[in-house]
Design a protein around this motif. Structure first.
Motif, PDB file in Angstrom:
ATOM      1  N   TYR A   1       0.858  -1.182   0.000  1.00  0.00           N
ATOM      2  CA  TYR A   1       0.000   0.000   0.000  1.00  0.00           C
ATOM      3  C   TYR A   1       0.902   1.243   0.000  1.00  0.00           C
ATOM      4  O   TYR A   1       2.119   1.138   0.071  1.00  0.00           O
ATOM      5  N   TYR A   2       0.295   2.414  -0.062  1.00  0.00           N
ATOM      6  CA  TYR A   2       1.105   3.637   0.047  1.00  0.00           C
ATOM      7  C   TYR A   2       0.263   4.760   0.624  1.00  0.00           C
ATOM      8  O   TYR A   2      -0.954   4.668   0.694  1.00  0.00           O
ATOM      9  N   TYR A   3       0.926   5.821   1.065  1.00  0.00           N
ATOM     10  CA  TYR A   3       0.239   6.990   1.612  1.00  0.00           C
ATOM     11  C   TYR A   3       0.667   8.230   0.859  1.00  0.00           C
ATOM     12  O   TYR A   3       1.748   8.263   0.238  1.00  0.00           O
ATOM     13  N   PHE A   4      -0.184   9.261   0.902  1.00  0.00           N
ATOM     14  CA  PHE A   4       0.115  10.480   0.161  1.00  0.00           C
ATOM     15  C   PHE A   4      -0.739  11.619   0.707  1.00  0.00           C
ATOM     16  O   PHE A   4      -1.783  11.377   1.315  1.00  0.00           O
ATOM     17  N   PRO A   5      -0.346  12.881   0.503  1.00  0.00           N
ATOM     18  CA  PRO A   5      -1.180  14.017   0.903  1.00  0.00           C
ATOM     19  C   PRO A   5      -2.337  14.165  -0.069  1.00  0.00           C
ATOM     20  O   PRO A   5      -2.155  14.177  -1.283  1.00  0.00           O
ATOM     21  N   SER A   6      -3.555  14.282   0.448  1.00  0.00           N
ATOM     22  CA  SER A   6      -4.738  14.172  -0.401  1.00  0.00           C
ATOM     23  C   SER A   6      -5.400  15.500  -0.746  1.00  0.00           C
ATOM     24  O   SER A   6      -6.246  15.540  -1.640  1.00  0.00           O
ATOM     25  N   LEU A   7      -5.075  16.590  -0.053  1.00  0.00           N
ATOM     26  CA  LEU A   7      -5.766  17.853  -0.295  1.00  0.00           C
ATOM     27  C   LEU A   7      -5.061  18.680  -1.356  1.00  0.00           C
ATOM     28  O   LEU A   7      -3.892  18.460  -1.679  1.00  0.00           O
ATOM     29  N   ALA A   8      -5.817  19.689  -1.855  1.00  0.00           N
ATOM     30  CA  ALA A   8      -5.294  20.633  -2.843  1.00  0.00           C
ATOM     31  C   ALA A   8      -4.583  19.856  -3.947  1.00  0.00           C
ATOM     32  O   ALA A   8      -5.123  18.913  -4.488  1.00  0.00           O
ATOM     33  N   PHE A   9      -3.357  20.232  -4.266  1.00  0.00           N
ATOM     34  CA  PHE A   9      -2.581  19.477  -5.253  1.00  0.00           C
ATOM     35  C   PHE A   9      -1.243  19.071  -4.642  1.00  0.00           C
ATOM     36  O   PHE A   9      -0.226  18.973  -5.316  1.00  0.00           O
ATOM     37  N   HIS A  10      -1.264  18.823  -3.318  1.00  0.00           N
ATOM     38  CA  HIS A  10      -0.034  18.502  -2.594  1.00  0.00           C
ATOM     39  C   HIS A  10       0.648  17.246  -3.102  1.00  0.00           C
ATOM     40  O   HIS A  10       1.858  17.092  -2.949  1.00  0.00           O
ATOM     41  N   LYS A  11      -0.107  16.331  -3.685  1.00  0.00           N
ATOM     42  CA  LYS A  11       0.513  15.093  -4.158  1.00  0.00           C
ATOM     43  C   LYS A  11       1.624  15.381  -5.166  1.00  0.00           C
ATOM     44  O   LYS A  11       2.591  14.630  -5.272  1.00  0.00           O
ATOM     45  N   ALA A  12       1.496  16.497  -5.899  1.00  0.00           N
ATOM     46  CA  ALA A  12       2.513  16.860  -6.880  1.00  0.00           C
ATOM     47  C   ALA A  12       3.828  17.246  -6.227  1.00  0.00           C
ATOM     48  O   ALA A  12       4.875  17.261  -6.885  1.00  0.00           O
ATOM     49  N   ALA A  13       3.797  17.553  -4.926  1.00  0.00           N
ATOM     50  CA  ALA A  13       5.012  17.957  -4.216  1.00  0.00           C
ATOM     51  C   ALA A  13       5.689  16.794  -3.497  1.00  0.00           C
ATOM     52  O   ALA A  13       6.710  16.976  -2.840  1.00  0.00           O
ATOM     53  N   GLY A  14       5.127  15.599  -3.604  1.00  0.00           N
ATOM     54  CA  GLY A  14       5.714  14.448  -2.906  1.00  0.00           C
ATOM     55  C   GLY A  14       4.988  14.190  -1.605  1.00  0.00           C
ATOM     56  O   GLY A  14       3.774  14.250  -1.515  1.00  0.00           O
ATOM     57  N   GLY A  15       5.750  13.873  -0.551  1.00  0.00           N
ATOM     58  CA  GLY A  15       5.145  13.584   0.740  1.00  0.00           C
ATOM     59  C   GLY A  15       4.511  12.215   0.809  1.00  0.00           C
ATOM     60  O   GLY A  15       3.745  11.934   1.724  1.00  0.00           O
ATOM     61  N   PHE A  16       4.795  11.343  -0.178  1.00  0.00           N
ATOM     62  CA  PHE A  16       4.201  10.009  -0.172  1.00  0.00           C
ATOM     63  C   PHE A  16       5.252   8.957   0.162  1.00  0.00           C
ATOM     64  O   PHE A  16       6.456   9.220   0.145  1.00  0.00           O
ATOM     65  N   GLY A  17       4.793   7.771   0.473  1.00  0.00           N
ATOM     66  CA  GLY A  17       5.703   6.668   0.785  1.00  0.00           C
ATOM     67  C   GLY A  17       4.970   5.348   0.774  1.00  0.00           C
ATOM     68  O   GLY A  17       3.735   5.301   0.728  1.00  0.00           O
ATOM     69  N   GLY A  18       5.723   4.262   0.811  1.00  0.00           N
ATOM     70  CA  GLY A  18       5.141   2.933   0.787  1.00  0.00           C
ATOM     71  C   GLY A  18       4.756   2.445   2.169  1.00  0.00           C
ATOM     72  O   GLY A  18       5.295   2.892   3.187  1.00  0.00           O
ATOM     73  N   ILE A  19       3.780   1.546   2.212  1.00  0.00           N
ATOM     74  CA  ILE A  19       3.379   0.872   3.448  1.00  0.00           C
ATOM     75  C   ILE A  19       3.390  -0.632   3.170  1.00  0.00           C
ATOM     76  O   ILE A  19       2.782  -1.091   2.202  1.00  0.00           O
ATOM     77  N   ARG A  20       4.080  -1.374   4.020  1.00  0.00           N
ATOM     78  CA  ARG A  20       4.102  -2.833   3.914  1.00  0.00           C
ATOM     79  C   ARG A  20       3.309  -3.410   5.076  1.00  0.00           C
ATOM     80  O   ARG A  20       3.638  -3.152   6.233  1.00  0.00           O
ATOM     81  N   VAL A  21       2.282  -4.172   4.771  1.00  0.00           N
ATOM     82  CA  VAL A  21       1.540  -4.882   5.799  1.00  0.00           C
ATOM     83  C   VAL A  21       1.950  -6.345   5.712  1.00  0.00           C
ATOM     84  O   VAL A  21       1.682  -7.013   4.708  1.00  0.00           O
ATOM     85  N   LEU A  22       2.622  -6.829   6.752  1.00  0.00           N
ATOM     86  CA  LEU A  22       3.227  -8.156   6.725  1.00  0.00           C
ATOM     87  C   LEU A  22       2.285  -9.202   7.300  1.00  0.00           C
ATOM     88  O   LEU A  22       1.476  -8.916   8.195  1.00  0.00           O
TER      89      LEU A  22
END
Length: 488
Positions: free
Chosen positions: A70-91
């Motif tokens: 899975y992954y996470y990211f900033p969801s408001l405005a257009f913040h996703k274009a600036a990064g701030g995301f990363g991966g999530i591993r559920v083991l």
């Protein structure tokens, strides 16, 4: 559960209004984590008040009965274009068998397109009614060509978790001189098919196994765009620990605009019915194809011009955010924020209009959803709060006769699905998660300009077995400002 990458949300300036000026506040979405019975924690504008500048907020992430990538990211405005995301591993828990030997290492590869302009400038372009334009390049884990290195030991096997975190384009990935064995798609173990290259559409995640079984060199990991007239590409390095230098030979080429190639690959991805899931029971024990469908929902995307500006729509409705998050308004029974039924179950193909669109649905219904794409660009759709079975996809127009070709046995369960140009994709989904859930395009300009809506899965029950109450630390804004959550 292991989050991989940046963990921070960010803000730019002091907030002055709750809507239209949220570029200074943030919220973070965990794509694919179902947040069972708790859509308050989903981290999108329809469920959560934004985090004010300089403030902190703790999300309670629940991964019950889920494993995978899975992954996470900033969801408001257009913040996703600036990064701030990363991966999530559920083991998987130690006592749950995994259908492949433990890899020597577990790598996350976040691939995506990139624009030189910052996120505020890109947002201004969209607010001005213009198209976002073509990306300026591609990144792998935030780096340009050969900017990121994965080190491997000869003879060992490695897991690569690959996610397309981009804004606009489907991508293809391949490893020079190596093949990939697919083992997991967005929380589902798959039949272990070998591929030389793999399409990853917007918002999608895959796990592959790669064995370092070639002569010891530095090999290229190549990522390139799909279904674009101009092809962008970038590379990372697969570095053997005893490398003798750069591997000889050309970089591996990939598919470009071939839809049939991608469609056939998508159909080849099947659920592993004998593998265990997060709990010690076979994934295939739930025979999704034998459950009677209680409702069919057809969703058609479009790209209308409304009030002289470019917008995007679902069933002729282009979503606009209200001044209060939908879930908060629903909890406090605040009228005038939204109305259930403001988006139809079927496309009308009429003129598009602006609306805070919410579709009502009953808890424990079992629905068929058909995504219909009459445009010449590939679409990518995500549904928060759920995983669903992909039962069919094909070119042309969907009809009831299309069901004859459905895969009702081992279609893969996932949370983001592609719809090819002038094609359709069908899914089955049990509505077993009460809440207010975002259904959206993963093309971020389309999502921002209205190609989304909310699915309100409702039950008259007030039991905690069906839905949790509002979190104690919930932020309250808009018409809910000044109210109390619940006693600490």
């Amino acid at each position: 559960m292991q989050p991989i990458g940046s963990r921070h949300c960010f803000s730019d300036r002091r907030r002055t209004r709750l809507t239209d000026e949220i570029d200074d506040a943030c919220a973070c979405c965990r794509s694919g984590l179902q947040q069972r019975r708790n859509s308050f924690e989903d981290g999108v504008a329809g469920t959560t008040c934004p985090i004010p500048p300089g403030a902190n907020f703790t999300y309670i992430m629940q991964a019950k009965d889920q494993i995978g990538t899975y992954y996470y990211f900033p969801s408001l405005a257009f913040h996703k274009a600036a990064g701030g995301f990363g991966g999530i591993r559920v083991l998987s828990r130690p006592q749950i068998p995994v259908p492949f030997p433990p890899p020597a290492a577990d790598y996350t590869a976040l691939i995506g397109d990139w624009y030189r302009a910052n996120h505020t400038d890109l947002r201004y372009v969209l607010d001005s009614g213009k198209a976002l334009g073509f990306p300026d390049g591609l990144l792998i884990n935030g780096r340009g060509p050969n900017g990121y290195t994965f080190t491997v030991q000869p003879g060992k096997t490695y897991r690569f978790r690959i996610t397309n975190v981009g804004l606009a384009t489907s991508l293809n990935i391949r490893f020079q001189g190596h093949t990939m064995k697919l083992v997991e798609v967005e929380g589902s173990h798959t039949m272990q098919t070998t591929y030389s290259s793999l399409d990853v559409h917007l918002g999608q995640s895959y796990s592959v196994l790669l064995t370092a079984d070639q002569p010891a060199f530095d090999y290229a990991i190549v990522v390139s765009t799909r279904f674009t007239t101009r092809i962008l590409s970038t590379t990372a390095v697969l570095h053997y620990a005893n490398s003798a230098g750069k591997a000889p030979g050309p970089l591996p080429g990939g598919p470009t605009i071939q839809i049939d190639w991608s469609l056939n690959q998508a159909r080849s991805i099947r659920w592993n019915l004998t593998a265990s899931g997060p709990r010690p029971n076979p994934q295939g024990s739930y025979h999704y194809g034998l459950v009677p469908v209680t409702r069919t929902i057809r969703l058609a995307n479009s790209a209308p011009t409304i009030n002289g500006k470019q917008r995007y729509a679902v069933n002729s409705v282009s979503y606009v955010s209200p001044d209060t998050p939908l879930k908060v308004a629903d909890y406090y029974k605040i009228g005038g924020v939204f109305s259930v039924g403001t988006i139809a179950d079927n496309p009308s193909y009429g003129g598009a209009y602006l609306q805070t669109s919410v579709m009502g649905a009953s808890y424990r219904d079992y629905v068929e959803i058909v995504f219909e794409n009459s445009e010449d660009v590939v679409q990518s759709w995500h549904i928060d709060g759920y995983a669903f079975w992909v039962v069919g996809m094909d070119g042309g127009k969907w009809s009831a006769a299309s069901r004859q070709g459905y895969n009702l046995r081992d279609g893969v369960s996932r949370y983001t699905v592609q719809v090819y140009p002038r094609s359709w994709t069908a899914i089955y989904m049990p509505l077993d998660n009460v809440g207010m859930w975002n259904v959206r395009s993963e093309s971020w300009a389309r999502q921002y300009l209205g190609q989304q809506f909310y699915l309100r899965v409702w039950t008259p029950s007030t039991s905690l077995r069906d839905e949790f109450p509002i979190p104690k630390n919930a932020l309250l804004c808009g018409r809910a400002a000044g109210r109390r959550t619940r006693p600490l």
